[in-house]
Scaffold this active site. Sequence first.
Site, PDB file in Angstrom:
ATOM      1  N   ASN A   1       0.843  -1.196   0.000  1.00  0.00           N
ATOM      2  CA  ASN A   1       0.000   0.000   0.000  1.00  0.00           C
ATOM      3  C   ASN A   1       0.879   1.248   0.000  1.00  0.00           C
ATOM      4  O   ASN A   1       1.936   1.297   0.635  1.00  0.00           O
ATOM      5  CB  ASN A   1      -0.982  -0.004   1.171  1.00  0.00           C
ATOM      6  CG  ASN A   1      -0.340  -0.088   2.540  1.00  0.00           C
ATOM      7  OD1 ASN A   1       0.629  -0.831   2.735  1.00  0.00           O
ATOM      8  ND2 ASN A   1      -0.869   0.652   3.500  1.00  0.00           N
TER       9      ASN A   1
ATOM     10  N   GLU B   1      -3.035  -4.605  -3.110  1.00  0.00           N
ATOM     11  CA  GLU B   1      -3.476  -5.475  -4.197  1.00  0.00           C
ATOM     12  C   GLU B   1      -3.408  -4.750  -5.536  1.00  0.00           C
ATOM     13  O   GLU B   1      -2.989  -5.332  -6.545  1.00  0.00           O
ATOM     14  CB  GLU B   1      -4.911  -5.952  -3.940  1.00  0.00           C
ATOM     15  CG  GLU B   1      -5.059  -6.812  -2.688  1.00  0.00           C
ATOM     16  CD  GLU B   1      -5.354  -6.000  -1.447  1.00  0.00           C
ATOM     17  OE1 GLU B   1      -5.909  -6.568  -0.492  1.00  0.00           O
ATOM     18  OE2 GLU B   1      -5.032  -4.786  -1.413  1.00  0.00           O
TER      19      GLU B   1
ATOM     20  N   GLU C   1       0.451   5.246   0.578  1.00  0.00           N
ATOM     21  CA  GLU C   1      -0.440   6.314   1.013  1.00  0.00           C
ATOM     22  C   GLU C   1       0.017   7.668   0.461  1.00  0.00           C
ATOM     23  O   GLU C   1       1.187   7.859   0.112  1.00  0.00           O
ATOM     24  CB  GLU C   1      -0.506   6.356   2.536  1.00  0.00           C
ATOM     25  CG  GLU C   1      -1.174   5.123   3.124  1.00  0.00           C
ATOM     26  CD  GLU C   1      -1.313   5.172   4.633  1.00  0.00           C
ATOM     27  OE1 GLU C   1      -2.001   4.284   5.165  1.00  0.00           O
ATOM     28  OE2 GLU C   1      -0.726   6.076   5.270  1.00  0.00           O
TER      29      GLU C   1
ATOM     30  N   CYS D   1      -3.974   0.737  -2.768  1.00  0.00           N
ATOM     31  CA  CYS D   1      -3.942  -0.489  -1.970  1.00  0.00           C
ATOM     32  C   CYS D   1      -2.839  -1.424  -2.448  1.00  0.00           C
ATOM     33  O   CYS D   1      -2.396  -1.358  -3.600  1.00  0.00           O
ATOM     34  CB  CYS D   1      -5.282  -1.208  -2.070  1.00  0.00           C
ATOM     35  SG  CYS D   1      -6.654  -0.339  -1.300  1.00  0.00           S
TER      36      CYS D   1
ATOM     37  N   CYS E   1     -10.147  -4.961   0.432  1.00  0.00           N
ATOM     38  CA  CYS E   1     -11.311  -4.076   0.452  1.00  0.00           C
ATOM     39  C   CYS E   1     -12.214  -4.402  -0.740  1.00  0.00           C
ATOM     40  O   CYS E   1     -11.840  -5.156  -1.647  1.00  0.00           O
ATOM     41  CB  CYS E   1     -10.873  -2.617   0.417  1.00  0.00           C
ATOM     42  SG  CYS E   1     -10.175  -2.098  -1.164  1.00  0.00           S
TER      43      CYS E   1
END
Length: 305
Positions: free
Chosen positions: A217, A230, A219, A228, A260
Amino acid sequence: MQPDRNVELKARDPDPAATLATALAFGAREVGTLRQRDTYFPVPSGRLKLREEDGAGAQLIAYQREDAATARTSAYRRVDVPDAAALIAALEDVHGRGPVVAKTRRLLQWENVRIHLDDVERLGHWLELEAVADRDAEDLAADHGRVAALRTALGITDERVVAEGYAQLLTRADAPADLVEGARVAMGRAHAPYSHFRVGAALRAGGDAAGVHLGANVENAAYPQSQCAEASAIGALVAAGHTRIVEVAVMADTPLVTPCGGCRQRLSELAGPDTPVHLCGPEGARRTVTLGSLLPLAFDEQALA
């Protein structure tokens, strides 16, 4: 109605014959041999399994138990099931299916403590102590005392005691080491200065020259611009020339990490409903589910017609 309770301890058993002899010498009596098959189902909280036992029918067992390498309390409910196959199919339609634990259990009894000498398929020999609590007992101090006494008598050392159940141990055994390690490496490289929630993902590509592709991830101070793990891994996989995902591992230092909703949809673009998804903590896989169980009725190209 209040759930039933017991006090449990699980440990590796390097010498089942010696354990049997010691238990009998301590005063335990032999009850018999059971052959059991437990089918687990992923649920939002607690644990749910359907137990089939040769000659004894089937039961649905819902229970709560913490993972700790010591004697721990379980609260459980059992419901007799007249049609195990039909219930398994119905639960799988809603929840997906988790691990299946098959075992031969040699059962002994000492006072109110059940002693399980278990031979578990693909996991080997294990020992369980289960003190079944009186339904009206205000506390379980006496039950903890009996389990402690048996533990001492049987010579169960700390290094043999495990925190996880058989389903978790089996899931960890099933998860490929390279995929789990890839997710661990990616988690360590996550850029999460705001949430401090680090996630790693590892995807196995299908087709020729298939490999494992990692993502973490990332940010951003402008929160919507974050990415994310994935999604990062999917980008790496596609950039390497692949368009098919055959296996997934996701890892975070949290009780149970799941992709998510957006990432479930992203994964479904390149993976199928039967693609295994290993949900991991730092120590390894904790649960394996299918993408279809995470995202039933996925939006796909047919929905665009």
